[in-house]
Design an enzyme around this catalytic site. Structure first.
Site, mmCIF file in Angstrom:
data_model
loop_
_atom_site.group_PDB
_atom_site.id
_atom_site.type_symbol
_atom_site.label_atom_id
_atom_site.label_comp_id
_atom_site.label_asym_id
_atom_site.label_seq_id
_atom_site.Cartn_x
_atom_site.Cartn_y
_atom_site.Cartn_z
ATOM 1 N N THR A 42 0.826 -1.216 0.000
ATOM 2 C CA THR A 42 0.000 0.000 0.000
ATOM 3 C C THR A 42 0.861 1.267 0.000
ATOM 4 O OG1 THR A 42 -0.095 0.184 2.397
ATOM 5 C CG2 THR A 42 -1.757 -1.203 1.363
ATOM 6 N N CYS A 43 0.203 2.416 -0.199
ATOM 7 C CA CYS A 43 0.885 3.706 -0.226
ATOM 8 C C CYS A 43 1.006 4.292 1.173
ATOM 9 C CB CYS A 43 0.135 4.675 -1.129
ATOM 10 S SG CYS A 43 0.120 4.137 -2.823
ATOM 11 N N ASP A 44 1.154 3.459 2.178
ATOM 12 C CA ASP A 44 1.260 3.924 3.556
ATOM 13 C C ASP A 44 2.686 3.651 4.041
ATOM 14 O OD1 ASP A 44 -0.879 4.172 6.241
ATOM 15 O OD2 ASP A 44 1.220 3.637 6.535
#
Ligand SMILES: *Cc1c(COP(=O)(O)O)cnc(C)c1O
EC number: 4.1.1.17
Length: 382
Positions: free
Chosen positions: A323-325
């Site tokens: 994810t983009c986290d």
């Protein structure tokens, strides 16, 4: 029991479902439940549903004669739907709304856990006459994923709660939970000694308690070995004999992880391999938000086994999710080595991941769907 993932791997190789996915063998769940029951003869066993609430898993446990520990109305409804009887269900969450207590009572639940005066009062009002175990916090070694101070009253406060419960017509007992993934068997010895003292103190005040809830916490092996179930059972039995010389109380156990972890295997795919600051980063299609929440703080270090091992030597890696986290990194301090030849599209298996994976996955962070579960075996759906 030594975990064997042959059947699960064969299913994955033949069916080749999209990754990531979890495959659980319900025959192994049933066998594990029978093994657990045999290790603690006479105890009431209540599986902690949050570890893996997949309906086929619950079906296997109902068939094995295991009861359930639920945290709220949704888990309660699910267990009843799968055929569990309300007499075999305990409401083990000390944090609950009065209307949820009433809901459970209306559905026949008579076994609760509490750790605060307000909750004892709610139980007295909405679950009259029920068994209520007062949960104490222990001065015991931390587990891999400890509960901190969120739950449990100090032993000094527990006697007040026991007396308060008795005054309100409830049937008090004592409960503790040593923390999940707890390899220190000594933690239960501390809990049992603490409970025995409270049994004596309550008896001196005219309240005879009969029930002791030993919680869950039994550890399962990932990269490092853990004590076998027989070691936990033997030390618990001797601690009970020592601390309750006049006869042991009725026992309740709430295993979660230990009944399902080794029944499951998760398969993931390599999304990307990149070199950053002299370290090789391997990005997988599984991360902290779609199944590996327990990698938080690198508390649980799973095994990662390449499928159809690429040839050549291993080298160190940092493992991260898709994810983009920025927090979706699995392991950057825990040393891991994987083949230097590992490339996009290669697959890895994580054995022993039947607990606290699918049930912890987000519903759609970054559009990634919750971890898909396939259940094999007699109660399976795949
Ligand atoms: C989560 C939980 C359990 C199960 O713990 P495991 O470590 O998975 O065995 C048992 N009892 C309560 C009250 C829980 O919250």
């Amino acid at each position: 029991m030594c975990a064997d993932f042959t059947r699960i791997r064969r299913f994955l190789d033949e069916r080749d479902p999209p990754t990531p996915c979890l495959v659980v063998d319900t025959d192994v769940v049933a066998a594990r439940a029978r093994e657990f029951g045999a290790a603690f003869p006479g105890a009431l066993i209540r599986y902690a549903v949050k570890a893996n609430p997949a309906p086929p898993v619950l079906d296997a446990l109902v068939a094995a004669g295991i009861g359930f520990d639920v945290a709220g109305p949704a888990e309660l409804r699910l267990c009843l739907e799968r055929g569990a009887g309300p007499a075999d269900i305990a409401y083990g969450n000390p944090i609950k709304k009065p209307r949820d207590v009433a809901f459970a009572f209306e559905h026949g639940v008579r076994e609760f856990t509490s750790d605060s005066p307000a909750d004892v009062d709610h139980l007295g009002r909405h679950a009259p006459g029920s068994a209520v175990s007062i949960r104490v916090v222990l001065d015991a070694p931390d587990s891999a994923t400890p509960f901190g101070r969120k739950f449990g009253c100090a032993p000094a406060e527990a006697l007040d709660l026991v007396l308060r419960a008795a005054e309100r017509g409830l049937r008090p007992g004592i409960a503790f939970h040593v923390g999940s993934q707890q390899p220190a068997v000594a933690a239960w010895e501390i809990g049992i000694a603490t409970a025995a003292k409270l049994f004596d103190e309550a008896a001196a005040q005219g309240v005879a308690m009969t029930r002791l809830n030993l919680g869950g916490g039994f550890a399962t092996a990932h990269r490092t070995p853990v004590p076998p179930l027989s070691a936990y059972a033997a030390r618990i039995a001797s601690a009970l004999a020592e601390n309750f010389p006049a006869g042991r109380p009725e026992l309740l156990l709430e295993p979660g992880r230990v009944l399902v972890a080794d029944a499951g295997l998760l398969r993931t795919e390599v999304v990307l391999v990149a070199q950053r600051d002299e370290r090789r980063w391997v990005y997988l299609d599984i991360g902290r938000y779609n199944g590996l929440a327990e990698a938080e703080n690198e508390a649980i270090a799973y095994r990662f086994e390449p499928v159809g091992t690429p040839d050549g030597p291993d080298g160190p890696v940092v493992l991260a999710g898709p994810t983009c986290d920025g927090d979706d990194v699995l392991y950057q301090r825990t040393p891991y080595a994987l083949p230097l030849a590992l490339r996009t599209g290669d697959r890895l298996d994580l054995p022993g991941t039947g607990a606290y994976t699918a049930s912890y996955a987000s519903v759609g962070f970054n559009g990634i769907e919750p971890l898909r579960t396939y259940c094999l075996g007699r109660w399976g759906d795949a």
